[in-house]
Scaffold this motif. Sequence first.
Motif, PDB file in Angstrom:
ATOM      1  N   THR A 170       0.579  -1.540  -0.086  1.00 28.82           N
ATOM      2  CA  THR A 170      -0.019   0.235   0.031  1.00 28.82           C
ATOM      3  C   THR A 170       1.157   1.239  -0.304  1.00 28.82           C
ATOM      4  OG1 THR A 170       0.113   0.125   2.502  1.00 28.82           O
ATOM      5  CG2 THR A 170      -1.233  -1.251   1.621  1.00 28.82           C
ATOM      6  N   ALA A 171       0.539   3.010  -0.074  1.00 29.90           N
ATOM      7  CA  ALA A 171       0.759   3.595  -0.416  1.00 29.90           C
ATOM      8  C   ALA A 171       1.951   3.683   0.847  1.00 29.90           C
ATOM      9  CB  ALA A 171      -0.084   4.726  -0.281  1.00 29.90           C
ATOM     10  N   ARG A 172       1.217   3.338   2.396  1.00 34.23           N
ATOM     11  CA  ARG A 172       1.834   3.364   4.123  1.00 34.23           C
ATOM     12  C   ARG A 172       2.856   2.673   3.418  1.00 34.23           C
ATOM     13  NH1 ARG A 172       1.410   0.568   8.569  1.00 34.23           N
ATOM     14  NH2 ARG A 172       1.665   2.199  10.636  1.00 34.23           N
ATOM     15  N   ASP A 173       2.634   1.443   3.183  1.00 35.47           N
ATOM     16  CA  ASP A 173       3.654  -0.091   3.334  1.00 35.47           C
ATOM     17  C   ASP A 173       5.003   0.969   2.937  1.00 35.47           C
ATOM     18  OD1 ASP A 173       2.100  -1.872   5.109  1.00 35.47           O
ATOM     19  OD2 ASP A 173       1.365  -2.228   2.796  1.00 35.47           O
ATOM     20  N   PHE A 174       5.165   1.217   1.289  1.00 37.49           N
ATOM     21  CA  PHE A 174       5.557   1.456   1.011  1.00 37.49           C
ATOM     22  C   PHE A 174       6.461   2.488   1.283  1.00 37.49           C
ATOM     23  CE2 PHE A 174       7.560   4.798  -2.837  1.00 37.49           C
ATOM     24  CZ  PHE A 174       8.097   3.608  -3.426  1.00 37.49           C
ATOM     25  N   VAL A 175       5.892   4.217   1.874  1.00 35.67           N
ATOM     26  CA  VAL A 175       6.492   5.266   2.549  1.00 35.67           C
ATOM     27  C   VAL A 175       7.221   4.683   3.638  1.00 35.67           C
ATOM     28  CG1 VAL A 175       6.711   6.907   3.603  1.00 35.67           C
ATOM     29  CG2 VAL A 175       5.241   7.142   1.314  1.00 35.67           C
ATOM     30  N   LEU A 176       6.719   3.890   4.383  1.00 31.20           N
ATOM     31  CA  LEU A 176       7.393   3.179   6.098  1.00 31.20           C
ATOM     32  C   LEU A 176       8.507   1.799   5.642  1.00 31.20           C
ATOM     33  CD1 LEU A 176       3.942   3.309   8.462  1.00 31.20           C
ATOM     34  CD2 LEU A 176       6.443   4.846   8.846  1.00 31.20           C
ATOM     35  N   GLY A 177       8.257   1.286   4.525  1.00 34.59           N
ATOM     36  CA  GLY A 177       9.482   0.396   4.280  1.00 34.59           C
ATOM     37  C   GLY A 177      10.648   0.973   3.471  1.00 34.59           C
ATOM     38  N   LEU A 178      10.184   1.823   2.768  1.00 33.04           N
ATOM     39  CA  LEU A 178      11.476   2.342   1.782  1.00 33.04           C
ATOM     40  C   LEU A 178      12.433   3.571   2.911  1.00 33.04           C
ATOM     41  CD1 LEU A 178      10.634   3.990  -1.278  1.00 33.04           C
ATOM     42  CD2 LEU A 178      13.033   2.286  -0.426  1.00 33.04           C
TER      43      LEU A 178
END
Length: 163
Positions: free
Chosen positions: A109-117
């Motif tokens: 998700t956008a959240r997973d993407f930003v927090l993951g990076l």
Amino acid sequence: MTKRLTILAAALAAALPAAAMAQQARQQPPQQARQPSAAEIAAFQRDMQTAAQYPLPADFLPRMTATLNAIRAANISPPNAQNLSLAQTIDQTAAIPGLAPILSAHGFTARDFVLGLSSFGLTESLIRQPPPADAHAPTPNPANVALLRAHQQDADALLQAMN
């Protein structure tokens, strides 16, 4: 406080693609730097701790590398996340046309993407160049440290994809 913010900002900056930062630098005229307020510092520190503790899944490294390559192939540019909170960055990322299907196809998700990076960049920075003891840097998630150390080639590939 300035030394601490500089170290933390440098660690978070590692999570952003270098091309996006270079593009931001070209687009924005030099401005007089202002000192952040106490509330901004507290919010920044909360965001840094959130990113540092965000748990990366076991398959994060190859999956994120493939995601970034797909985003690049689609000619999608990252949002200008300079001076934004994690929540604002997530919102801006979610609003990028064409990005959601790519993220979804790779299980983000956008959240997973930003927090993951953010978590990856911060953790990788803290591993490669540990801050001084008096820097009050966030403590990275131990499982993330173990993941990156166990899969250094995959971590290097992700760093390459980020640049």
